[in-house]
Each structure stands twice: as C-alpha cells, then as structure tokens.
Design a protein around this motif. Sequence first.
Motif, PDB file in Angstrom:
ATOM      1  N   GLY A  33     -43.464  29.415 -47.596  1.00  0.00           N
ATOM      2  CA  GLY A  33     -44.374  28.685 -47.704  1.00  0.00           C
ATOM      3  C   GLY A  33     -44.627  29.529 -49.098  1.00  0.00           C
ATOM      4  O   GLY A  33     -44.913  27.585 -49.872  1.00  0.00           O
ATOM      5  N   THR A  34     -44.405  30.091 -49.751  1.00  0.00           N
ATOM      6  CA  THR A  34     -45.499  30.231 -50.727  1.00  0.00           C
ATOM      7  C   THR A  34     -44.363  29.276 -51.985  1.00  0.00           C
ATOM      8  O   THR A  34     -44.907  29.491 -53.132  1.00  0.00           O
ATOM      9  N   ASP A  35     -42.873  30.021 -51.670  1.00  0.00           N
ATOM     10  CA  ASP A  35     -42.497  29.422 -52.930  1.00  0.00           C
ATOM     11  C   ASP A  35     -42.708  27.913 -52.624  1.00  0.00           C
ATOM     12  O   ASP A  35     -42.468  26.915 -53.777  1.00  0.00           O
ATOM     13  N   LEU A  36     -41.892  27.122 -51.417  1.00  0.00           N
ATOM     14  CA  LEU A  36     -42.367  25.581 -51.601  1.00  0.00           C
ATOM     15  C   LEU A  36     -43.667  25.297 -52.569  1.00  0.00           C
ATOM     16  O   LEU A  36     -43.870  24.483 -53.230  1.00  0.00           O
ATOM     17  N   ALA A  37     -45.382  26.098 -52.143  1.00  0.00           N
ATOM     18  CA  ALA A  37     -46.329  25.218 -52.768  1.00  0.00           C
ATOM     19  C   ALA A  37     -45.959  25.738 -54.144  1.00  0.00           C
ATOM     20  O   ALA A  37     -46.405  24.837 -54.798  1.00  0.00           O
TER      21      ALA A  37
END
Lengths: 523, 291
Positions: free
Chosen positions: A196-200
């Motif tokens: 999630g963090t990378d995607l965001a």
Amino acid sequence: MAPLRRRKKPQEPLGPYGKFGKSVAELDERLGIAKGGRTFLDKIFPDHWSFMLGEIALYSFVVLLVTGVFLTLYYIPSVAPTVCHTPYAPINGQVTSQAFCSTVNLSFSVRAGLLMRQMHHWACDIFVGAIVLHMARVFFTGAFRKPRELNWTIGLTMLILAILNGFIGYSLPDDLISGTGIRIAYSIVLSIPVVGTDLAFFLFGGNFPGTAIIPRFFTLHVLILPAVIVGLLSAHLFLLVRQKHTQFPGPGKTERNVVGSPMYPVFMAKTTGFLFMIGGVTALLGAFFQINPIWQFGQYKASNISYAVQPDWYMGWLDGALRVMPSWEFVGLGHSIPFEVFLPAIVFPGIIFTVCFLWPMIERRYTKDALMHNLLDRPRDRPKRTAAGAAMLGLLSMLFIASATDVLANFFHISLNSVLIAMRILVIVTPFVCYFVAWKICLELQAVPKAGKRKVANVVTLTTAGEYVATPMPPPPGADHELAPEFVPALLELEDGGVDDGSPHAGDAGAAFGTSSVRTVPR
Amino acid sequence: MTDAHLEPLSRHPRHMERVITGLFFVGLVAFGLFGAAYWQNWAAWTLGATLGVGMVAVGAGMTAWGKYLMPRGPFVEERHVLASAPEDLERFTNAIVARGGIEVRRRKVLGGMLGAGMGVFGVVAIFPLLRSLGPLPGTTLQTTNWKRGTYLVDQAGRRIHVGDLGVGSIVTVFPEGLENTDEGQAVDQTILIHAEASSWTTPDTTPGGFVAYSKLCTHAGCPVGLYERGLQYLVCPCHQSMFEVLEGATPVFGPAPRPLPQLPISTDAAGYFYALAGYDQAVGPGFWERS
C-alpha cells in the motif's frame, strides 16, 4: 473547330429510387453496405419501457463527452500556485492553484461555461444512476443468463470505471471538498497491506498531496478511462446487436424471435428524440439546480476541513462503509494492517463487485440451467434471485444512508452516537429483512392470479337520471398485444403454413418496409 | 391498407401532427432564444433554460412522431442460432490445432525461450510503468518536521503566545517556516487546544492547560477540525471519529483506531510555544510499515 466542351452524354435512366438510389448504389459498389445495412434497418427493438434505462446511460454519456470536451479547453491541470483573477470577488486576488482558479474562471468568465460544467456534473450523476438501474433491470429479469454473461461482465466493468472516473472528475477542481476526498483516497491506498505505501507513493509521486496527482488524474479522466469506456461500450452494443435483445414473454414472443419496433424509422425517431430529451433535461438541471459550487468551498488546503463532507452519491456507499466500520487495527510483528480502512474501502467493494461479476456463474451452478435464454423472467418467478438482489440493494442503500450520519443526527436532533450505532445494526439486519420480505412478496404474487396485468379503466358517468354508470373502456391502442394473454405460440409460423412464396402476407411489414424478414405478429 | 399493425398508434393523426409541429416550433423558438441569450450575454440560467426547453421539445416531438405517427407494430424478427454449423466449428478448430502442430516445430525450445523472454519483458515493464511514477516511501511517513525547539506558528506564520488563546479556544499550528508548504500543511498540521484545566489527566501537559495533538485523523487522514468544548472531544468531520481531549486524545467513538499523537510543548521565557520534541510516532492513518 472542335467545341471546347464535349457535349454531355445522355444520362443513363435513373432507377426507381432516383438520384438517391444512384448514390446508394455508388456507395455499395465501394463498401458493400446493402445487405448488412438492410439487416441493420430491420433490427427490432422491444418496446418495454425498462429497455430505456440503458439508453439513458448511453445518452448521458454522450452529454458527458460533449460537455467534457468543452471543459478541457479551459481547465488547467496544475496545482502551481497562481494569483487568481476572477469576477468572483471573494476569490479575486487570492493565491490558488491553477486547477481551482481555472475551474472558477470557466464557470464565471467563459460564456456558457457554468452551464457546461453543471451539465457535465449532472450528466455524470445521471449516467451512473442509469447504469445502476439498467443493471438492476438486467439482474431482476435474468437478462444476464446464457448467452449474455459476457455482456453482463462488460457492463459491470463500465459501471466500476464510471464510478472511478466520476470520483476522479470531481477531484479535478482542487476545491476543499474534493481535496478531502483525495486525502481519503490516499489513506485507502495506504491501508493495503505490504504494497500500500509504495502504491500510494507511486500514484501520487510521493507523500500526500504532492503536485503530481491533479495532472495524473486529468490524463486518466479525459483520456485513458473514457477511451476504455468507449471501447467497452462499443463491445457492449456490438454484442447487443449480435445476440439481439431479450424480451418479456407475451403473445407472439418466443425464444426464437424479437418483437417490437424496427430500427428504421420507428426506433430511430424515438431514440434520437430521447437523446435530445436527455440532453434537454440535463441542460435544465444545469440551468436551475446548482451543483458543486466550488467557489463556496474554496481552494483545498490540507489543514482545512468543512462540515458535512459528502462525496457524490455513487461514492456514498463506500463513505458509509468507512463510517460504520469499527476501529479494528492490527498491530504486531513490526507491522500494521489498518483493517478499519482496508476492509470497508478495499475488501468490501471487492467482494461486492466479485459477487456481481460471478453472479451468472453462481446462479448457473445452483440452477444447473445450461439453456439459452432470450425470454426474460418476471422477478416474482425467481424468488431467490429477486430476494438476493433486494438484499444487495438493501445493504447498499443502508450504507448510502450511513454516509450521512452527521447530517441525520443534526436534522433529527439525536445524538451522533445513537445514529451510528443504529446504522451499524441496520447495515447488518437490512439485507436479511429485504431478502425475506422480497422472497415472501414474490411467493404471494405468484399465488395471485392476474396480478400485475394491466387493468382496463372503468369510465363512470353520471346520467341525467342521477345514476352512476360504470363502462369498461376498450383497451388503449397499442396495448392490445400485451392485453391478449391466451395465445403464446411456441414458435412463430408464417401464416400461410410456413411456405414463404414471396407474396406479401396479411400481416407483412413488407408492405411498408419491403421486406420478408420483418413480419407482424399473427393475431 | 387495412393491416392494423401498419397504422399509426394515434387515433387522430391529424391532431397529433399539429401537436408535434407545435413542439418543433417551440424548439425552433427556444433555440433562437438560446442564440439571443448567448449573443446578448443574458443571465447564466437563460442559456440552460432555452437550450433545455428547446431540446426537450424537439426530442419529445421526434419521439411522438416515432411513437404515434409511424406504423404501430409490433413487428417481429426471427432470431438466428448463434452457434456455427458443426462442420464450420470443426474446420475452425482444426485449423487452429492442426496448423499449429505442423507449422511450429521444435515447439518446446521455441516456446520456452519465447515464454522466458516475455516473462522478463513483463517484469521489467513494471519499472517504467510503475516504479518511475514516484519515489520509494522509505521513512517519509514515519517522520514529521517537528523537532526540539521548533516554534509553533499559525497559518499566517505568527508565533503563538500563551495569551493568544482563551480557555476553550483552538488554533491549527505548523512548524515555523513551513506553514505554507505542502508538508507543513498536510503532514505537520497540529491542533493546539487551550482546554479546561480542572479535570486534566494527560501526562505531558504544559502549564496553563494547553495541549497539542496531530491534526491528522488516525482513521483516513482528514483534519480533525471540530472541537466540542462541552464534551472535550475532538471530532473528525469526515467519518465522525471522536477523540477525548483530556485523555490523551484516545478515540472514544467511530472508526479511528489510535489516539492522535501528542506533540510535547512548552513556552519560552517570552511566553511563545515551542516543541519539546518531535512526535514519538508516525502521524495520520495506518500503513503496513507502521509499527
């Protein structure tokens, strides 16, 4: 001396269709359009009103494309700060983003700009609404069954893309309310475990808010998503023509025919008129009903917030899901999983759409029905499917209402806490109640003879003698084929015993349209 | 022609013709007025009103024309079986299977190499398509710009004096110098509250009953902008999470899972607020790397 201009050769005699016929022939020599074109003109469209819902979706999409192109000419997809010069005094001279300032200016400085913007927003709300209603019609009447499973899937994909593009679209003005929506979207992406963090960070080009998201949303909104929707729409309509329409059962209607109005000229006149009416209604909404007045909300600032922050209606169920979800966060092993966001905003809609995607398969496994279906079900005749659909609509409606807990609490002067607890209970209970009630109503309706048949009106007259006399009206013209319930032939036969000798039959539309493939229903 | 199907639905076609002509005329006039409204720059609503009335009238006229004056029908079209004849199906399938078998020799080597190549292509395609879009998060989300000694300033960059806020007042504060930056606004935003001091239980209070919490909701990251003075609650307007101000901003209701992190503050000799340290944890909503 030879004449400068050669004399015109005497023209070949024109056929029975004159110059028009000659142009068609010229075109046909090059493109070979006559055979397929004739089939196209003869395509039959069922007359039932519920088939209009898909048309509403299609035509509001046309309105979206036209008004949307207009908006792209003035909107600037950038968050670069600028001193905003605008006729709207409260904002004039303020430092805002280019996106916000250009949206305010296209509303106030560009002639017809406000109308186009409001029409665009209204058309979007109508677009998604019409898709949902169209989908409900297809679901409750079993139109998704073999051979139309693929078209169900395409339609559902378009619904998801429409919702997504709607969200992205109303995020573009960079106003306070839409900016809050983007902030929540960022948190939702963050909540995905592991990636999630990378995607965001990839999606936003860094931490929130950054400067990348508005231009990226713009590209998605005006290019990528519309292109995909247009592609899917073409496939949707191609399959519709290839597989032909479904129809409700009735006299003369079988699994092997389609009864209704031909494409040309009847349906063409009606549907073009309908396109104009939808455009007109959208224009009237745009003229008289204000929507999304961003100049009242002001420029987005990450530390500012407004009361009663609600998204557009089609995002309401997701906002409601976020609100009713209890605060279950997993923390441990050096990691967190924010279930309080991940479950309602990612997993839950994932489940809902997966169930919708798989429904034709689920139902088929359950019913063991491998037959082709061109005749529609009456919802009451499939109580369990109808009940399941009612449960789904009940659940989504409750979540939609739950997205307004604060407004409800204010309006009814009850505590916010009570409203939220009540909504948590209702979200769980309502689907079961809806299922049971819908199922029961279906069974009851099945038991009532002639329920749902169109009633014949009685005209009550007062005689000069002072008596009341009730006279049944004759059925209205055009309704007779729906009103004659007794004759349902298994397969439509030609009236002269199935031998087509090419001569016009009594009920042959060929007399009007010169065809032998289009015929009237024998009576 | 006696076939009822070919007759118009309207029982008085002449009458209907007049009605439809009237509708088209309304459309004509309305479109003309639209032109006038645009040319003369009349009030904004007149544009939509004329355009809308014109389109609805013309559309209704066309629809009525189709419905009432054209052959009533219903007409029927035969459906054709979608499936191909068995021999066509057989020829089609055979061409795919048999030709493939004949033309593609050494299939294992070729196929394996092609598959490997495509696999690598698929993997590396992720880099420009996804990885280029943004930086890796690293520890960005774990930290803020608050440090020991950072002064608290308001939106306009003014330092906050202990006398600025009466009891029951709040102000949104930022690290000095960052009040107008994206990071200062979106990450460092902090809410400074002058709460009632009487029932105070928060351990890190500062003299005078002032307390500072991160303004980023631990649920979905909205600014927790609503201070209910009577209840001593901070309420998030997005999803109605409530935080108990006097109890270290612990969530008491709604979907937020964690307290708002507290910023330890103090006042200098002149009475201006500064941070005693940064936040001891990541602010805002949860994410995978948060521990």
